[in-house]
Design an enzyme around this catalytic site. Structure first.
Site, PDB file in Angstrom:
ATOM      1  N   HIS A  20       1.121  -1.272   0.211  1.00 57.16           N
ATOM      2  CA  HIS A  20       0.107   0.249  -0.029  1.00 57.16           C
ATOM      3  C   HIS A  20       0.748   1.577   0.092  1.00 57.16           C
ATOM      4  O   HIS A  20       0.744   1.962   0.276  1.00 57.16           O
ATOM      5  CB  HIS A  20      -1.165  -0.098   1.563  1.00 57.16           C
ATOM      6  N   HIS A  69      -9.798   2.785   0.121  1.00 55.82           N
ATOM      7  CA  HIS A  69     -10.698   1.860   0.972  1.00 55.82           C
ATOM      8  C   HIS A  69     -11.693   1.307   1.424  1.00 55.82           C
ATOM      9  O   HIS A  69     -11.588   1.811   2.724  1.00 55.82           O
ATOM     10  CB  HIS A  69      -8.850   1.742   1.363  1.00 55.82           C
ATOM     11  N   GLU A 104     -12.405  -2.448  -4.435  1.00 57.56           N
ATOM     12  CA  GLU A 104     -11.668  -1.336  -4.786  1.00 57.56           C
ATOM     13  C   GLU A 104     -10.860  -1.561  -5.856  1.00 57.56           C
ATOM     14  O   GLU A 104     -10.957  -3.033  -6.705  1.00 57.56           O
ATOM     15  CB  GLU A 104     -10.249  -2.007  -3.869  1.00 57.56           C
TER      16      GLU A 104
END
Length: 389
Positions: free
Chosen positions: A135, A206, A343
């Site tokens: 991420h 998210h 997502e």
């Protein structure tokens, strides 16, 4: 006369600003106290921004991590309820390390190595101790206070400038994010980014959705349809292999909608790696924003959520890692599979997988990603009709 008109204009502006200020300070429809989002983190001020429309929809966003905090949508009989998980104050977002509603970047998902090569030059990225960067590393975009570019009743524009070399990524990356609450209650999320050096970009929202409006209910009884014929597969360490799996005759086949919990516990190697669904579904629509990518339906509330996106894939995560350790808005304990993430993104490790769509961005180019979450109590015909309570 001119002076009088000028004075009236000034007073009008002040009055409008005061109304907006007073409204922003009151308890929101979702029950949030905006004052609990006023803080200074890393030397920058945070706040809560409230978007509304004439139909009574509401979206609350904080510039800490450019996060969607709450989203109010009606059920079949018009009752407004919150669609997303989250906290009721900014410091919980800052200290508890969960991506509720966050903007994740500069690269959502994992890059293995962690390294990548651009134009013959290898870039070593920040490592998390497991041989990957996940991420975008820490701190990532979800941990940053974004600047407010503009704010109006139905639109909020945020910006974050990621410095050259942040977590190992080359180029100063300027990202602009627009949240737009439409008249019909749909929420649009639009990313644009430019860079000073060749780099990679993969941004996504998210949010953890529970469209029943009750996060104490599991999403396993909600029905899901996905416009996908294949998923990106993992190895035993949850790193992508670069290969795809045909979803036919597997638990990942959502071409015909079915309840999420119907096959989630089957004896399947890919499900075992992740303890449920947490996979990138390759979308058949080719980034066509006019075609639905996925549809989620909750029979009890009558709500349907249809996702439209320009992205090539959608990561479906069924909250397998939620274990009751987080207490969210209104004191609700978030338990396993009480939410689903949808997502919209590119694939993990794309910089090292030439068979995947490229995430490369060069100076002079503009990265653009657009996703719209459309809510309805009149679900598309493709979803099986189920009796409401």
């Amino acid at each position: 006369m001119k002076t009088s008109n000028h004075l009236k204009s000034i007073l009008t502006v002040i009055a409008l600003a005061s109304c907006c200020f007073i409204k922003a300070q009151g308890i929101t429809l979702s029950g949030l106290d905006p004052s609990r989002f006023n803080a200074v983190i890393d030397g920058k001020s945070t706040a809560l921004y409230v978007l509304t429309n004439d139909k009574g929809n509401e979206a609350c966003i904080t510039n800490y991590g450019a996060r969607l905090v709450s989203l109010m949508e009606p059920n079949w009989n018009g009752r407004m309820e919150d669609m997303v998980l989250g906290y009721d104050n900014v410091m919980d977002y800052h200290t508890k390390g969960q991506n509720f509603g966050a903007t994740v970047g500069r690269y959502i998902g994992r890059i293995v190595g962690p390294r990548m090569t651009i134009d013959g030059k290898t870039h070593k990225l920040q490592e998390n101790g497991k041989g990957v960067i996940s991420h975008g590393g820490r701190p990532g975009f979800a941990d940053r206070v974004w600047d407010v570019v503009s704010y109006s009743r139905q639109k909020l524009v945020l910006r974050y400038v990621s410095p050259d070399g942040e977590n190992g990524f080359p180029g100063e990356l300027t990202t602009t994010l627009t949240y737009a609450l439409r008249d019909d209650g749909a929420l649009g999320i639009d990313f644009k980014a430019v860079t000073t050096k060749a780099t990679v970009v993969n941004l996504a929202n998210h949010s953890f959705f529970n469209i029943s409006g009750n996060p104490e209910r599991t999403v396993e009884t909600q029905s899901l349809w996905i416009d996908s014929k294949k998923i990106a597969t993992y190895d035993k360490n949850k790193n992508v292999t670069g290969e795809f799996l045909d979803v036919r005759q597997t638990p990942f086949d959502f071409h015909k909608p079915h309840q999420i919990g119907e096959r989630i516990n089957e004896d399947n190697p890919q499900l075992k790696v992740t303890g449920g669904y947490d996979h990138a579904f390759s979308l058949s629509h080719g980034g066509d924003l006019s075609r639905p990518a996925a549809i989620l339906y909750d029979a009890q509330s009558g709500r349907a959520l249809t996702v439209y996106t320009t992205e090539p894939a959608i990561q479906v995560y069924t909250g397998n890692g939620l274990k009751g350790s987080q207490v969210g808005k209104k004191g609700v304990v978030y338990k396993k599979r009480c939410a689903i993430c949808l997502e919209t993104l590119h694939y993990a490790d794309s910089p090292n997988r030439p068979q995947f769509p490229s995430t490369l961005l060069r100076p002079g180019q503009t990265y653009h990603s657009h996703t719209v979450f459309v809510f309805s109590t009149d679900p598309p015909l493709i979803m099986k009709s189920e009796k409401k309570d």
